[in-house]
Write an enzyme that holds these catalytic residues in place. Structure first.
Site: not given
Ligand code: NAP
Length: 302
Positions: A70, A114, A137
């Protein structure tokens, strides 16, 4: 008389007597990243550098690889990314406090945690602490609710990536039978909602579905996200179907495979995504896309 030819491909007309076209996730990702790079350039000219904060807790090796990917994708496109790493035994309250500080930081436009988090974390609580304006997200309940009513700001990255791949190949979704195998909150459910929003007729299957094949065989577009190698065999797929394999499985011999018997199914489908090199590159790309969008929204309000 001129007859307009539509440029969409439908699963029912393509793919007969042919081997499936393999959808190149890297190619689609390159196109989306090039668009993001242009948008980032113009934001930087206006004094706004899109910024992503990535929170990682613990030593999960796979998570570390995902985070590194990422960060690399952000750098490539010109975004600023910062990783906040916490030990596995960090109290949930400490991570939540860090998120609240990042919510107030004007240089941070996107925040992601995460997953998975260590067992003592209340995942919902942690994700709920992220400002819905920075929820790149797309896991915050506000954005999930937006998906249900069809106007989410940040669609979750993996299903969003699948949608972009279908668009890139001009695959018609409206009116098509879509079967989604897997009903997780991060892939299966949002995928189903997003394709329903595009006027597909959607069916969701999961581990307790009886006789999976009776559903998959009806699919014009089959999206598989179960995490089970060889779950989908050729006899379960309609001739000419579009098959999107989201699954990522590491076999005992070290090979990475999806959920679909790729070699068998590609002889029946019209389109198929490979693993690796299919949906994977799109997930991280759509994270970059959502972060740029968050920065654009921030710049518009400033
Ligand atoms: P998950 O949370 O474990 O959910 C799996 C879903 O599949 C569940 O709904 C489960 O049903 C269903 N399922 C399991 N076995 C099944 C079976 N035999 N038949 C039908 N359905 C079955 O997994 P996830 O996070 O959604 O991820 C799914 C897969 O996609 C994994 O391989 C993951 O690594 C991969 N993935 C890839 C990307 C990418 O970027 N390419 C991104 C995210 C995930 P129940 O709900 O009944 O348990």
């Amino acid at each position: 008389m001129l007859i307009a030819l539509h440029t969409f491909t439908t699963a029912s007309t393509a793919g007969r007597n042919m081997v499936a076209k393999v959808i190149d996730g890297h190619a689609v990702a390159r196109q989306v990243r090039a668009e993001c790079r242009e948008l980032t350039k113009s934001l930087v000219e206006r004094g706004v550098t899109p910024g992503l904060a990535v929170i990682i807790v613990g030593e999960n090796a796979a998570s570390r690889v995902y985070v590194a990917n990422k960060v690399k994708a952000c750098t490539e496109v010109g975004l600023k990314s910062t990783v906040y790493a916490f030990d596995a035994d960090t109290p949930g309250a400490t991570v939540e406090a860090a998120i609240l500080r990042l919510n107030d930081d004007p240089e941070v436009h996107g925040i992601l945690v995460q997953l998975p988090l260590p067992a003592h974390f209340d995942v919902r609580r942690v994700l709920g602490a992220i400002s819905s304006d920075k929820d790149v997200d797309g896991f915050h309940l506000y954005n999930v609710g937006g998906l249900v009513v069809g106007d989410t700001v940040f669609p979750p990255c993996t299903p969003y990536g699948v949608q972009k791949m279908l668009e890139y190949e001009n695959i018609l979704v409206e009116g098509q039978n879509v079967v989604v195998v897997g009903a997780s909150n991060i892939v299966g459910k949002p995928m189903a909602l997003m394709l329903m929003q595009k006027d597909a007729t959607v069916c969701i299957c999961h581990a307790k579905t009886r006789d999976l094949a009776q559903f998959t065989i009806l699919a014009d577009i089959l999206v598989v996200a179960a995490g089970k190698p060889n779950l989908i065999l050729p006899q379960m797929v309609r001739t000419g179907a579009v098959v999107i394999d989201v699954g990522i499985n590491r076999l005992p011999d070290g090979r990475l495979v999806g959920d679909v018997d790729f070699e068998g199914v590609r002889r029946k489908a019209s389109y198929i995504t490979p693993v690796p090199g299919g949906v994977g590159p799109m997930t991280v790309t759509m994270l970059v896309h959502n972060t740029v969008k968050a920065a654009q929204r921030h710049a518009a309000l400033a």
